[in-house]
Design a protein around this motif. Structure first.
Motif, PDB file in Angstrom:
ATOM      1  N   PRO A  38       0.808  -1.233   0.000  1.00 31.15           N
ATOM      2  CA  PRO A  38       0.000   0.000   0.000  1.00 31.15           C
ATOM      3  C   PRO A  38       0.833   1.271   0.000  1.00 31.15           C
ATOM      4  O   PRO A  38       0.403   2.293  -0.550  1.00 31.15           O
ATOM      5  N   VAL A  39       2.026   1.227   0.591  1.00 26.50           N
ATOM      6  CA  VAL A  39       2.865   2.422   0.649  1.00 26.50           C
ATOM      7  C   VAL A  39       3.397   2.785  -0.729  1.00 26.50           C
ATOM      8  O   VAL A  39       3.399   3.956  -1.134  1.00 26.50           O
ATOM      9  N   TYR A  40       3.819   1.769  -1.502  1.00 24.44           N
ATOM     10  CA  TYR A  40       4.466   2.031  -2.781  1.00 24.44           C
ATOM     11  C   TYR A  40       3.568   1.784  -3.996  1.00 24.44           C
ATOM     12  O   TYR A  40       3.961   2.106  -5.118  1.00 24.44           O
ATOM     13  N   PHE A  41       2.395   1.202  -3.777  1.00 28.37           N
ATOM     14  CA  PHE A  41       1.469   0.973  -4.878  1.00 28.37           C
ATOM     15  C   PHE A  41       0.255   1.892  -4.825  1.00 28.37           C
ATOM     16  O   PHE A  41      -0.516   1.946  -5.775  1.00 28.37           O
ATOM     17  N   GLY A  42       0.070   2.599  -3.730  1.00 29.68           N
ATOM     18  CA  GLY A  42      -1.089   3.466  -3.581  1.00 29.68           C
ATOM     19  C   GLY A  42      -0.986   4.707  -4.456  1.00 29.68           C
ATOM     20  O   GLY A  42       0.069   5.025  -5.020  1.00 29.68           O
ATOM     21  N   PRO A  43      -2.085   5.444  -4.593  1.00 37.03           N
ATOM     22  CA  PRO A  43      -2.076   6.638  -5.442  1.00 37.03           C
ATOM     23  C   PRO A  43      -1.085   7.690  -4.971  1.00 37.03           C
ATOM     24  O   PRO A  43      -0.557   8.448  -5.788  1.00 37.03           O
ATOM     25  N   GLN A  44      -0.805   7.743  -3.682  1.00 39.07           N
ATOM     26  CA  GLN A  44       0.145   8.737  -3.184  1.00 39.07           C
ATOM     27  C   GLN A  44       1.553   8.483  -3.716  1.00 39.07           C
ATOM     28  O   GLN A  44       2.373   9.406  -3.765  1.00 39.07           O
ATOM     29  N   ALA A  45       1.836   7.256  -4.164  1.00 41.91           N
ATOM     30  CA  ALA A  45       3.156   6.920  -4.695  1.00 41.91           C
ATOM     31  C   ALA A  45       3.179   6.802  -6.211  1.00 41.91           C
ATOM     32  O   ALA A  45       4.242   6.904  -6.820  1.00 41.91           O
ATOM     33  N   ARG A  46       2.023   6.600  -6.837  1.00 39.23           N
ATOM     34  CA  ARG A  46       2.003   6.339  -8.274  1.00 39.23           C
ATOM     35  C   ARG A  46       1.329   7.433  -9.095  1.00 39.23           C
ATOM     36  O   ARG A  46       1.149   7.273 -10.304  1.00 39.23           O
ATOM     37  N   LEU A  47       0.953   8.524  -8.471  1.00 37.40           N
ATOM     38  CA  LEU A  47       0.297   9.594  -9.228  1.00 37.40           C
ATOM     39  C   LEU A  47       1.236  10.244 -10.239  1.00 37.40           C
ATOM     40  O   LEU A  47       0.788  10.896 -11.179  1.00 37.40           O
TER      41      LEU A  47
END
Length: 414
Positions: free
Chosen positions: A210-219
């Protein structure tokens, strides 16, 4: 955007979808033991090619296409931008019918006894499984990326109208372009800051999905596509590149993507910042594809416009949805070889079967679902398919003519 350019982007979708299928078959044939992980073919060069992640290409293309109307409205005052509600409605008709059907079918097959893993079902139906460390790859593994698509849609309908209103206050076109580009750059840099803090300051391992695949990391992938839309709208017909320059740019971007994949190892800098860097390289490759002189189109564009490849691109969403459960079904039933030596025939078989299933899915589910977009008109209002007959105007009676008053004969003048 011309029809040719749309075909070329559809060709990219086809290549990306095929690459995704082969990559997941490659993962399926990995062997894990006490000595570590062993790929199906012991070749780092082939492994780098197959493991080259193309999800950022999907993000950049999607953001580019969906941001174009907002960029034209903000920079040039084009008033053909759809309302936020109409935009979301159209995206829902494009994505949800097939997605909900696939989630329900696959989840039901894997949870025959109720209540089953009801939380997994709920999270998939609400696109929140990307925030669940345990269930992010359950049911339909690749669809974690759809959670990011939904987050991007909500971001776009929030910041797009704000950018348009802010640009209307600026007098010069250059200032409007600068404002839009700065906003895209800020959206691109924010995930890099998040990754840097998580990795270097907090020491969060890369397996914390969730840390590296979430929108906060992939936007950042979407921000790169938004910036591409702003750039191409700003340039218009100016600075179009010739065939040789476009080919050189494309080869450089492709080589950079391959090198990034080759040097990426868990927790090294190339791996940590893989996706922001890949998004920039896909940005350059798409620029070399889209901003080319019409009279000097490179030869490699013909591959992207090939009928077989654009056909795969047409059904790429269905292929993306169905290929993993299909692969696992074929593997579990013994239709695919079990040894690592069977990787190549397994990949060919899964690709062929996946394209066949995707074609049926497209025409039976995806295309009919997309027709629901016609329920709204261009202004976002419900379309009236059965208009009430308008009353016919009744003929008005001709006005009665009034008799002219009789005039007395005037006396003769002597």
């Amino acid at each position: 955007m011309s029809g040719t350019r749309r075909l070329e982007l559809q060709g990219y979708r086809g290549l990306a979808a095929l690459s995704t299928v082969v990559f997941h078959v490659w993962q399926q044939y990995y062997v894990y033991d006490a000595r570590g992980a062993h790929p199906p073919v012991d070749s780092p060069y082939l492994g780098a090619l197959i493991s080259l992640e193309v999800i950022d290409l999907f993000f950049v293309m999607s953001a580019y296409l969906l941001t174009l109307s907002y960029a034209r409205a903000a920079i040039d005052g084009d008033d053909r931008t759809r309302s936020g509600g109409d935009f979301l409605f159209r995206r829902a008709t494009r994505i949800l019918p097939l997605y909900f059907l696939a989630v329900l079918v696959v989840w039901s097959l894997r949870n025959p006894a109720l209540p089953g893993d009801w939380r997994d079902l709920l999270e998939h139906l609400t696109f929140t499984h990307v925030f669940d460390q345990r269930r992010i790859f359950y049911t339909l593994g690749p669809t974690w990326s759809l959670s990011l698509e939904i987050a991007f849609y909500l971001t776009l309908v929030a910041v797009g109208p704000l950018a348009i209103r802010a640009c209307r206050r600026l007098r010069t076109r250059r200032a409007r372009v600068a404002l839009c580009a700065a906003g895209c750059a800020a959206l691109y840099l924010a995930p890099i800051a998040w990754i840097a803090v998580a990795h270097h300051a907090l020491g969060v391992p890369y397996t914390n999905w969730p840390v590296y695949f979430g929108p906060q990391a992939r936007l950042g992938g979407f921000a790169a596509g938004m910036l591409l839309a702003v750039l191409l709208v700003a340039l218009g017909e100016r600075c179009r590149v010739g065939a040789r320059r476009a080919t050189a740019m494309a080869l450089t971007a492709a080589a950079g993507l391959y090198a990034l994949s080759y040097h990426s190892e868990p927790e090294n800098p190339w791996h940590t910042y893989y996706h922001p860097l890949a998004a920039l390289l896909w940005f350059a490759l798409l620029y070399a594809t889209l901003h080319v002189r019409t009279s000097a189109r490179p030869r490699w564009h013909a591959l992207l416009r090939a009928r077989w490849l654009t056909g795969v691109g047409l059904v790429s969403y269905s292929l993306y949805i169905w290929h993993e459960p299909l692969m696992l079904l074929l593997y579990d039933t013994g239709a695919l070889p079990r040894s690592q030596a069977g990787f190549l025939p397994a990949a060919v078989f899964v690709v062929a079967a996946g394209v066949l299933v995707a074609t049926v899915s497209y025409w039976a589910v995806e295309y009919p679902g997309s027709l629901l977009a016609g329920l709204r008109d261009k202004k976002g209002r419900p379309r009236d398919f059965y208009p009430q007959p308008q009353p016919q105007p009744q003929p008005q009676p001709a006005p009665e003519s009034k008799p002219e008053p009789r005039r007395e004969a005037e006396p003769a003048v002597r």
